[in-house]
Motif scaffolding. Structure first.
Motif, PDB file in Angstrom:
ATOM      1  N   ALA A 219      29.899 -11.971  30.819  1.00  0.00           N
ATOM      2  CA  ALA A 219      29.201 -11.316  29.704  1.00  0.00           C
ATOM      3  C   ALA A 219      29.655 -11.891  28.374  1.00  0.00           C
ATOM      4  N   LEU A 220      30.959 -12.116  28.233  1.00  0.00           N
ATOM      5  CA  LEU A 220      31.488 -12.686  26.993  1.00  0.00           C
ATOM      6  C   LEU A 220      30.979 -14.117  26.781  1.00  0.00           C
ATOM      7  N   GLN A 221      31.027 -14.917  27.836  1.00  0.00           N
ATOM      8  CA  GLN A 221      30.554 -16.292  27.725  1.00  0.00           C
ATOM      9  C   GLN A 221      29.055 -16.331  27.444  1.00  0.00           C
ATOM     10  N   GLY A 222      28.308 -15.432  28.069  1.00  0.00           N
ATOM     11  CA  GLY A 222      26.869 -15.378  27.846  1.00  0.00           C
ATOM     12  C   GLY A 222      26.513 -15.074  26.405  1.00  0.00           C
ATOM     13  N   ALA A 223      27.376 -14.335  25.727  1.00  0.00           N
ATOM     14  CA  ALA A 223      27.163 -13.998  24.312  1.00  0.00           C
ATOM     15  C   ALA A 223      27.796 -15.031  23.377  1.00  0.00           C
ATOM     16  N   GLY A 224      28.500 -16.001  23.938  1.00  0.00           N
ATOM     17  CA  GLY A 224      29.155 -17.005  23.110  1.00  0.00           C
ATOM     18  C   GLY A 224      30.386 -16.497  22.385  1.00  0.00           C
ATOM     19  N   VAL A 225      31.027 -15.455  22.923  1.00  0.00           N
ATOM     20  CA  VAL A 225      32.220 -14.878  22.296  1.00  0.00           C
ATOM     21  C   VAL A 225      33.382 -15.864  22.384  1.00  0.00           C
ATOM     22  N   GLU A 226      34.076 -16.026  21.267  1.00  0.00           N
ATOM     23  CA  GLU A 226      35.228 -16.928  21.196  1.00  0.00           C
ATOM     24  C   GLU A 226      36.560 -16.200  21.273  1.00  0.00           C
ATOM     25  N   VAL A 227      36.572 -14.924  20.804  1.00  0.00           N
ATOM     26  CA  VAL A 227      37.811 -14.137  20.764  1.00  0.00           C
ATOM     27  C   VAL A 227      37.543 -12.742  21.277  1.00  0.00           C
ATOM     28  N   LEU A 228      38.404 -12.274  22.162  1.00  0.00           N
ATOM     29  CA  LEU A 228      38.341 -10.884  22.609  1.00  0.00           C
ATOM     30  C   LEU A 228      39.438 -10.131  21.870  1.00  0.00           C
ATOM     31  N   ALA A 229      39.033  -9.150  21.058  1.00  0.00           N
ATOM     32  CA  ALA A 229      39.968  -8.318  20.303  1.00  0.00           C
ATOM     33  C   ALA A 229      40.188  -7.031  21.085  1.00  0.00           C
TER      34      ALA A 229
END
Length: 143
Positions: free
Chosen positions: A19-29
Motif C-alpha cells: 500500500a505504501l509503495q503503491g502510493a509512492g510513500v518515501e517515509v513512514l512516520a
C-alpha cells in the motif's frame, strides 16, 4: 501537499508495504507512543528493517503518540475523550517540536502516518493531521 495515513489493524507487513509503495510513500512516520505490537513485524525494529528492505524510511515520533488514557478511550470508542486527551498531548513542548519536525519532513518527502487502527476516522492520526498538518490534503490508505 499531501499526507497519507495508514493503520496496520488486520494487515500484514507485505500488504502494508504494498500500500505504501503503491502510493509512492518515501517515509513512514510512526506516531504510536509505544511502537510495540503483538502482530509479527509491526514492532519498531522489525518494522524499520522491513521498510528499509523495501526502500522506505522509518521515523518514530513518540511525542505525537496517544497517552494511555487516550488509547483506552479509543478502544472504548469514546472519541470525545480521545479528542480531549490528545489535544492535551499536542500542547506539550515535546509534541510541538515533534509536530514541527513532522510537518517539515512531510513537506520534503512523501510521508505516511502510521498507527494501529485500520479506519483513520477512529484514530488519533486524524486528530494529529487536522491539528498539525491542516494545510495538507489527506489520503487514508487501507492495506
Amino acid at each position: 501537499m499531501t499526507i497519507w495515513t495508514i493503520g496496520y489493524e488486520q494487515s500484514t507487513i507485505p500488504a502494508l508495504i504494498a500500500a505504501l509503495q503503491g502510493a509512492g510513500v518515501e517515509v513512514l512516520a510512526d506516531v504510536r507512543a509505544l511502537p510495540l505490537s503483538r502482530r509479527p513485524g509491526f514492532s519498531k525494529s522489525a518494522l524499520a528493517a522491513n521498510l528499509a528492505d523495501a526502500g522506505i524510511e522509518y521515523r518514530h515520533f513518540k511525542a505525537l503518540g496517544t497517552p494511555a488514557d487516550g488509547r483506552a478511550a479509543a478502544r472504548a470508542n469514546d472519541h470525545a475523550t480521545l479528542e480531549r486527551v490528545y489535544a492535551g498531548q499536542l500542547e506539550l513542548p515535546e509534541a510541538m517540536v515533534a509536530g514541527a519536525q513532522l510537518a517539515e519532513l512531510a513537506r520534503e518527502k512523501r510521508t505516511a502516518l502510521l498507527c494501529y487502527e485500520r479506519q483513520a476516522c477512529g484514530c488519533h492520526r486524524t486528530l494529529l493531521r487536522k491539528a498539525v498538518l491542516a494545510d495538507f490534503d489527506a489520503v487514508d490508505l487501507l492495506p
